[in-house]
Every structure is written in structure tokens, then in C-alpha cells.
Design an enzyme around this catalytic site. Structure first.
Site, PDB file in Angstrom:
ATOM      1  N   LYS B 189       0.828  -1.206   0.000  1.00 21.71           N
ATOM      2  CA  LYS B 189       0.000   0.000   0.000  1.00 21.71           C
ATOM      3  C   LYS B 189       0.868   1.264   0.000  1.00 21.71           C
ATOM      4  O   LYS B 189       0.537   2.258  -0.649  1.00 21.71           O
ATOM      5  CB  LYS B 189      -0.920   0.013   1.225  1.00 21.71           C
ATOM      6  CG  LYS B 189      -1.755   1.285   1.395  1.00 21.71           C
ATOM      7  CD  LYS B 189      -2.641   1.579   0.193  1.00 21.71           C
ATOM      8  CE  LYS B 189      -3.708   2.605   0.464  1.00 21.71           C
ATOM      9  NZ  LYS B 189      -3.369   3.739   1.259  1.00 21.71           N
ATOM     10  N   GLU B 196       1.096   6.844  -6.556  1.00 18.13           N
ATOM     11  CA  GLU B 196       0.015   7.843  -6.627  1.00 18.13           C
ATOM     12  C   GLU B 196       0.591   9.265  -6.675  1.00 18.13           C
ATOM     13  O   GLU B 196       0.156  10.090  -7.474  1.00 18.13           O
ATOM     14  CB  GLU B 196      -0.883   7.656  -5.404  1.00 18.13           C
ATOM     15  CG  GLU B 196      -2.013   8.623  -5.238  1.00 18.13           C
ATOM     16  CD  GLU B 196      -2.664   8.437  -3.851  1.00 18.13           C
ATOM     17  OE1 GLU B 196      -3.070   7.311  -3.524  1.00 18.13           O
ATOM     18  OE2 GLU B 196      -2.713   9.419  -3.085  1.00 18.13           O
TER      19      GLU B 196
END
Lengths: 325, 325, 325, 325
Positions: B189, B196
Site C-alpha cells: 500500500k 500515486e
């Protein structure tokens, strides 16, 4: 030798002075005549027009153009090409784009003239320290002008000789080189300035990190309150990162430890950009030199539109509302 | 299954809702009881303390902790470890640093407890779209919790199947993976968020360049006045750079074409930084991901000290005085 | 409508096919006649020279040129300008530099012709998905050609409508825009590709960090052995970083999890470079987009001369001898 | 003063020599006794164990540890703490991580010992040039050790005094500073090395661009064949970018103009990485320093997995097959 200095700004006037101190005769011209008067008072031959400059030189005439890159230089070079006679020599000592030199060199050749590009480093210190020069053009003309370059260059001075150097050409050790054909002088100077941007940004980031170590973002027991003025000073002494730019950091910090006189908006001239252009043409990765250039761009805006778009996306996926911090 | 949701912020409350919609029983707890009342009104079993949470579950108890990373999560996990009995399962669904998970996992193991880290992506859209989950911990416990993950995940939905995919484990195609042992979930993650940042900055710079094409820095005949809202929209359709983040750009620009509601100061959470830490531990070059992080840092200060030092050097060598532009 | 497709490579042939499927008549020409024969077999009107193309169209003729940027496109456009009659329309659908479009547009105008630049994204998938198009040129001609663009574009399809979008012009939602005057189409497409480089590099670095987590550089107990194929798959589902490029990562990794078929030398076409050029002209910081470009340059050399110079300096100050690692 | 030098590698042995030249007595110890014998032959008092070192000093004992950072330094410091008596002084002169210093300093304080961290720059040249030192620790101990630092430092030498400098503390001008409490010495040295990376990379990229100007990628008439050895030499003379690192470039290029003896794989020690860590903790953008670090990482792999992923994506959308170039 007798030559003309066209453009008597900070650089041109000092170059003229150093030439006169070296025994050369300088015909001085500037758009604003006050600078001409000033330099004439110091021994130069004043001229009040380019035509007058031409009249006060004898063939082969030598014109040193020391003007801002772009239109000011180009317009003057164009006019000189009209006024000159075959065999005359035009030197562009400014920060022109080397591809413009190549065009000017070809145009000069068509008229039987000689065109020499000289990248000149040294700034306002050059009058005393001498100028580092990177020269492009035909070998015979560069050789002919040698007395001028020899006078302007720093000379051997007190700089320690490079271990292992054993080159027949002593010019590099005296502070100037014949870098190659027309354009090569400004090309090398362009890369010089590209490197300069990178070096400056490396110091800037390092001092930013030293200063950040006292920021309130850190817990009190994680902070150091470091005297940046002393750090700049001590690094000048025996450290691996001593340099002339560091000397300037030390001067700046000694004068104004918080650098409060500066807004933090940093200009750039063309060379940094052209250096990246050259890297892209050659497919050379230039991460550091480009980042150094972009840091200047970024310094000149309050916030980028891109920053706001980041916030818009963060709002979009997480409902984050960015607040002033 | 019955499980507790501890932390009923934007993420926790929606995860609880999606679980209840899927037929699970949720014991809901939050420091501020208003959120508990709200969720109890939607069918959850309210709890007014961690002790109450424990009492309302049966062994093996399942605690899903959905709190800000760092002290809030750590303190709650510590307390739960005290209140739990061997065999109980603590899930950290927040954005914890994976190295903290490894410590928590070892501490849990010492007490006969199970610790599972779940990196959860989906933001405020997850309630409807489902959550993408990256899970770390022991296989048997991950398998035991499968009904929960299956409910939370998006499922196959209408997403086109990956050409050539022929894996026996269908979980990735339904939106969750067992990434590895404790910590692996949050590690994956973390990298997800590092990417991102990079993706977001790529769009940000691109739109900055589109917008800059209308700037007064350019000559009038060099400018284009491009409709950025339409550009974001059209790129959603058949282009190589279509993405969910681009969808969010399109929404943001449709709502506010000049993005005037945003200051341009952009926050960062820990993951971007930890991703660079990981890259440095592994000696992996991460130019883009680090630059994306630094852009956020830079967005939050008016001018860096380093910028001023650049000006001080420029003043030092050239006598340049930087002016506001 | 009837139009000519000049250049029947991967892109041109598929564009022609999609046009024919949409009911348009295509006069097909290619330097290598095999492609003409192939497309004629699918319903196109074959042509064996540009003169033949001209003869098989009626005024106003529409030529869609789909050739590699640079000389191939330029030579063909030049030839078409000679063969055309006032009112004819030349469309450059390739990846030309937008400044070249501006020159071509002016030349066309001088001859009474119309010149339209179309940036086309969609790759080999466009035949089925439709093409995203960014169009530059005069409004009346863009409007005249609308049936062509409408056919080629993806249309609304199943893509969710952008929340808050309320624009009278539906073209962006159907996959094409009139970006502005001549050159604006390719300018927007250029930035599109610049962003594409940045997005791709963000994924590349992220997966590198995931893979590096299993490297021997780390202690055994610090390693995770992460299934990259599954990670790419799961991120397609409900995550913030889902995108079409990620879909392609998933396909590539599903086919060849170690990507052993690729050397790691990555090409770049002109757009990435031109995007950085544009950023520099506009003084827009483009850290990420430039780093993405440089990563490709770097991938194509074994070692840079600069790397060796680093070693030379390290040897100079520390006596370090760099060893292969 | 009498002090022990523990670790007689390149740095430790030369520091011992400079101390002896300055009239200090050095107890010399090294794991490999050959180095002890060598230094004893030059006037040092040889020791054959840490216990022997302790025996040959009188209270307050001064131990200068000059070992590789990490375990070698830590183990020795731990052992010395056991062998020492209250009031003794341990100096870590190596390149330790400043956070480790803070831990060691606290441990020392608990035992009534003093711990001083000294960041030392100067490399193999320090014996003759003197060492630039950045010192962390308690003021009274730093003052007590002043004769040692005074001997090791370069002193005023022939370096021009900084214009405007008017500080009461002359130590910075003689080459050493008391930077702050424990850890501050190595923190400043760490940033020094971070800057060093940035400066080196700036030169590396610049010379790469100069060299690339002769590459076959360019058209023959666009090439310059520039003598890099002469360029490095001339920039040492009066240019803005003269520096000690440039002197080393000049030496390296004079010896081996194509740098063929180097593979181009460049090592990094901890400081570059820790500098970026510090920047991230402080939220300071460090584009250039991080890029300089990543360039070294990149130099040590043939191709990254990420590069291959770029190729996989390009194959995915365009059918491009990347070929070796």
C-alpha cells in the site's frame, strides 16, 4: 594591440580596463555616452558611433562586442558586418547562444570577415582575477588575437599545477582555451553555466537542510541550531566541497546571516535552458542540471496551477481540504 | 461474521456500512460517541469503550482498527492487546508504517494473538466502488477473514479481464491480495501511494504546461488558450493516459476551471516519504517519486532559504540584484 | 465522406478500417503497395501514387496523412500542397512537432488550402476502442470534418459521466476536441505524451521498489517476496491508481512475470523532449516529466562518462577504487 | 597532548601523523598490527589491544576512534565505554550517523564519560592540507581538546579572508567549528557530503554533455570535438565554477582523458542517503541532492526492472518492440 570594446556595462568596461592595463589601446563605444566619457577618462579612445569606431581602427579591425545576448548583440554584429572590410574580426564576448554564433560565423565568412565567439567567466571579479575564456573560431585568428586573450586571462597565478598535466599547450593553464570552431567557445561556456546552476543548487539545498534542522516541524529535542555563517566559512578550509561559489556563500552569509535582503525569486539567463536543450539533443540524462533550472522557475511563482490540481485530486478521492499551513 | 470497527471517520464508517450491507455484524466504536450513535442508527451494535467492544464480541474476536497512523493507531492496538485473549485477531486497516506492523505483529504473537495489516485504497468512493486491499499476515488468518475481504472488495465488476491472466488465485481479480507476512500489506500500500504521488505530479506538470501556453511570458503569436476542462475530459476517452486520477481531474476542473478554491499548498502523509526511504534502503533510483514528494514540500513554503542563497551567490559573482517579478 | 488515408502502418490502416466501418469511403495509399492491396481487399479504394490519390477524390479533397513525424510527413505534405487545389484539406494525424504545423498551416493558407493537425491517441487498441483526438485548425474546417472525427472517436461508451460537467459542446465527452488554431492539436497531444512518460515512470519506479524488496542487498528478515503480477492486477480494482497504463502493466506481467523478453533499453519519440522544451519556454518546472525522459536516455547506455568522472573524483579525494558490484 | 588513535586506515594513520608532527603523543592501535608497527616506526606509541591503549593513557584519557561507520565503530565505542573511567573522552572521528552519536552520547553520559563527534573532511590530502572538522559535544570538552583540533586543522593558510567576516570566534577561519551538541558535528558533515554528491553530479552531467557533443547521434556538422582535459583545466582559472572537486576532475582527466580505468559503477556511503532522510524529516525539497544519489544507484545496475516495465507498456499500447541500440 588596438581593438574596440562595444558595450561598456559591468563586464565590458572592466574588460576594457584590464586590456588597457595590459598595454592595449581600446576604442570604447556604448549606447549611453556617459560610459564612454568615463572610460575615456581612464585612457580609452572614445567613439560616438559604430561608424566612428570603424574610423578609429585600422585594418584588420578588431571589434569586441560585449552586449546582452539576443537582439542587442545580433543587431550590433549585423551593423558591424555592414561597416567592416574583408579581413576584419568581430568577437562576440557575451553569452550568445552557440547556434546563433554558427549562423553569424557563416554570414561573416560570406563577407570575408572573421567571427570569434568568446565565452567569458569571471563576473565582476574579473578585472582583478582575470577572465576565464573559452574561444571558438578559426585557429589563425585565435592565434592572431593571442596577445589580447593573454592579457585578459588570469595567468598561472598562485594556483597549484594539476598533478600529471603534461600538455604542450599552456593556454589552458593560463586561463583560456581554443575550444574548437565557431560556436564551440559559447558551447563550452553554456555548459559551464549549466554546471554553475547545478553547483549553486547543491549548496542551496544543503544549507536549506542545515537551516531546516532548527525548524518547528521537528520535536525540540531533535533540533540543532546551526550557525550557517560559520559552516560556510569552515567548509572553505580543507574540505572536499570548497569552491569559489562557497566563498561567495560565505561572503553573503557573513554580510546577512538570514539573507533577509533577498526575496528568494531567482532569475535565470539562457544558458541553463540551452544546456538542457543540448542534453536532450544528445540524449544525455541531466537530472541535476534540469532540477537546478526548475528550482529557479519555481522560485518565481507563488503557487503553480499544478499544485492546485494536486489539491483538487486529493479533494476528489479523499475529501481532503488543503489548508494553509 | 461479527467484527468490531474501531474508528468511525470517513473511511471507518463507510467500511462498516459496506460490511453491514454484505450481511456482517459490526460492533462500532469511536472516541467521539456521536459517530457511534449515527452508525448504530444504521444497524451497527454501538459500543462505548474498548472494554465494551471486547464484551460484545465472541472468541476469536476480530478488531478492525481504522485510525490515523502513528500514535492513535499504536495506542489503540496496545490497549487491544491487553484486553484480548489468545486467538483474537487485530486488523490494522489504516496507513501504518510497515515496520511498525512488524513490531506489532511480533508483540501480538508473543501474546498468542494474530495481527493483520490491511492497506486499503478507495477513499470516499469505496463504499460504492468497493475497496482495493493489500493484506499482510499469516495465511490461515487471512483465509479465515476471507468473507470480510470478499464483501469489502469491488469484485469482478465490469472491469475487462486482463489478457493472458491465468492465475489460480482469483482474489486479485476481485480486488484483494494476500501480499505476504506481517507488514507486506502496508508495504504494498505504501508503494501504491508513492506511485500515486508520481502519477498526480505528472498530471499536475502536464496541465501546468498547457496552462503556461497562454502566459504573458510568451509572445502573443506563440500562445494557445486551451480549455483545460475539455482536455481532461477528452483524455478520459480512448487515450493512453486515461485513469481514475484523470477522472478526478476532470471533475475538479468541471467544477472550478481555474481551481481558485485551492491555495496550492499540498499536504503529504507518511507513505510518500516511506516509499523514498524504502527506495534508499534498496538502492533503487526513484527520481520521479521523490520529485513528486518534494513538489509538495515546496508548495508549502513561500520561498526557501536555499532560493535566497542562490540570489546571494548571484549577487556575489555578478552583482545581480534579484527583483520581484 | 470520402477521404484519402496516406500511410497504412499500424495506425493508418486501423484508422482507415474504423472509417470504413463507419460508412466512409477511403482512398488508400502507401509507399509499399502490399498494404494498399491488403486494405483494398477490405473495401478501400486503392491508389498507386499521390497523383492517383488526388484523381480519386473530388473537391474539396481531404487527405489524412498518417506517417512518422519529421521528413516522411513533411515531404508528403509538401507534395500534396503542390498537387492540391484551393479549398482542399490536408490533415496531419501523426505526431508532428506543433511548430512544424504552424509553418505548414501558413504555407497551406498561402495556397488557399486548409491544414488541420490531429493528435491521435489510442495505439493499436484504437480500432476497437476508438481514437482520442486533439484537433487544431480553423473552426469551419474542423466542423466540416466532424463526421470523420465522430466516427473515429470512442463516443460516450460506458464511461461514467464526469460529475458536475455541464458543457454545451459534447465533443470532449465523445472523445475529440477542437483544441485551438493550427498546432494546438499537436501541442495538446505532445503534452499528453509528456504526461504519459511521467505516469509510466511512476509505475516503473514503484514496481522497482516492490521488486527490490526481495533483493539480496537487504537482510533476509527484511525481505518480502511480492507477487508483482498480482499486485498489478489488484490495483486495477478500486484503487486510486487504476489506469489504462496499469492495465497494460497487468497484461505484460501476466504474460512474462520477470519481463525477461525486454532488454530494458527504452526508446523515446520526440514528444517527451518537446514537452520539456515547452516547459522551458514557459518557465514551468517539470521535474517529473524531465526525469521520466532522462530515465529513458539513461536506459540506453551502459555507463555514462559522467559516472566515470564521479569515480575519478572519488579516487582523487579518497583513493577509492570503484569495483564492479 | 597524549591521545589514542584507534583505527589506522588511510584516514586514521594520517591524522596520527599530523598530530605527531604537531607535537602530540599518539598511542596507536589497529586490528591489523602491521599498521601499528608502521606508525610506531614513525614515532607513535604502539598498543596491541584496547586494554593496552587504556593502560598507556592517563586520565582523562582521550580516545580518537577512526573506523568505518556502523558496527566497527559501534563495537569499539561500546568496548571503550566498558574500559574507561569517569572523565575519559571518546571521540568518534568517522562518518557515523548522527542519530547513533546521540545514543552513544547519552550512554557515555550515563557512565560519566564524554563523547565527542567529529566530522572530518579532507581525504587523503588532509595530512598536508589539514582537516576540516565539524565538532559536536559539550563546550567544555571541545575547548579542552582545542590543541588537538588546532593542530589538525588547516589554519588560516593562504586562503583569502571572507569579505565582511567579523566574528569573534576564529576557529571557523582556521578550519574547525563547534557545531552544537552531540550529533551536530556529524550532522553538518553529513550535509557536507550530501552537497558533495550534488556538486560531483553537476560536474558529471556537464562533462557528459560536453562529451555527448561529439556523439554519432548528432549530424556531423552539429558536432564539436572538445578537449575535456583542457576544459577542466581552464575552468580552474578565474571561472565561477572553480573548486577543489574540479581540481580533482582536472587531475583525473590529465591522467586518463577517456577515464578508461573506471567502470562507471559508483559507490555511495551512508551520508548521501541520510541527507535525504533529513530533508524528508524537515520537509525540505532536495531535488538535486536526491538525484545525485540516485545516479549512483542507477550506475550500479545494468538495467532496472522498471525500465523493462516501460518497454512492456510500450509494447502493450503501441506494439513497440524495444531493440538494443
Amino acid at each position: 594591440m588596438r581593438l574596440a570594446m562595444i558595450g561598456l556595462g559591468r563586464m565590458g568596461a572592466n574588460i576594457a580596463r584590464r586590456l588597457m592595463r595590459g598595454g592595449h589601446e581600446v576604442v570604447a563605444f556604448n549606447r549611453d555616452p556617459a560610459a564612454v566619457t568615463q572610460l575615456a577618462g581612464e585612457g580609452a579612445i572614445g567613439a560616438n558611433s559604430l561608424e566612428d569606431v570603424v574610423a578609429k581602427l585600422t585594418a584588420p579591425r578588431i571589434f569586441w562586442v560585449m552586449l546582452p545576448a539576443g537582439a542587442p548583440t545580433q543587431d550590433t554584429v549585423d551593423k558591424l558586418m555592414e561597416l567592416s572590410e574583408p579581413g576584419d574580426i568581430i568577437i562576440d564576448g557575451g553569452n550568445s547562444f552557440y547556434k546563433d554564433d554558427i549562423k553569424c560565423g557563416a554570414a561573416a565568412r560570406d563577407k570575408g570577415l572573421h567571427y570569434i565567439d568568446v565565452g567569458t567567466s569571471g563576473g565582476i571579479w574579473g578585472l582583478e582575477r582575470g577572465y576565464c575564456m573559452m574561444i571558438g573560431g578559426d585557429k589563425e585568428i585565435v592565434d592572431l588575437l593571442d596577445p589580447i586573450f593573454d592579457t585578459l586571462a588570469p595567468g598561472y597565478g598562485s594556483i597549484v599545477r594539476t598533478i600529471g598535466r603534461d600538455a604542450p599547450d599552456s593556454r589552458a593553464e593560463r586561463g583560456y582555451i581554443h575550444a574548437g570552431p565557431t560556436g564551440a567557445g559559447h558551447f563550452v561556456k553554456m555548459v559551464h553555466n549549466g554546471i554553475e546552476y547545478g553547483l549553486m543548487q547543491a549548496y542551496a539545498e544543503g544549507f536549506d537542510i542545515l537551516k531546516g534542522k532548527s525548524s518547528e516541524r521537528l520535536e525540540p529535542d531533535e533540533r540543532f541550531d546551526i550557525n550557517l555563517t560559520d559552516v560556510a566559512e569552515v567548509w572553505r578550509r580543507g574540505s572536499v566541497i570548497s569552491s569559489w561559489l562557497l566563498d561567495l556563500c560565505a561572503i553573503g552569509l557573513a554580510r546577512d546571516p538570514m539573507l533577509e535582503q533577498f526575496t528568494g525569486q531567482v532569475s535565470d539567463s539562457g544558458e541553463g535552458r540551452w544546456t538542457i536543450d543540448a542534453a536532450m539533443e544528445e540524449a544525455v540524462p541531466a537530472y541535476v542540471l534540469s532540477a537546478a533550472l526548475f528550482a529557479r522557475y519555481r522560485s518565481r511563482v507563488d503557487h503553480t496551477f499544478g499544485d492546485k490540481l494536486l489539491s483538487a485530486m486529493r479533494f476528489g478521492f479523499g475529501g481532503h481540504v488543503e489548508m494553509p499551513q
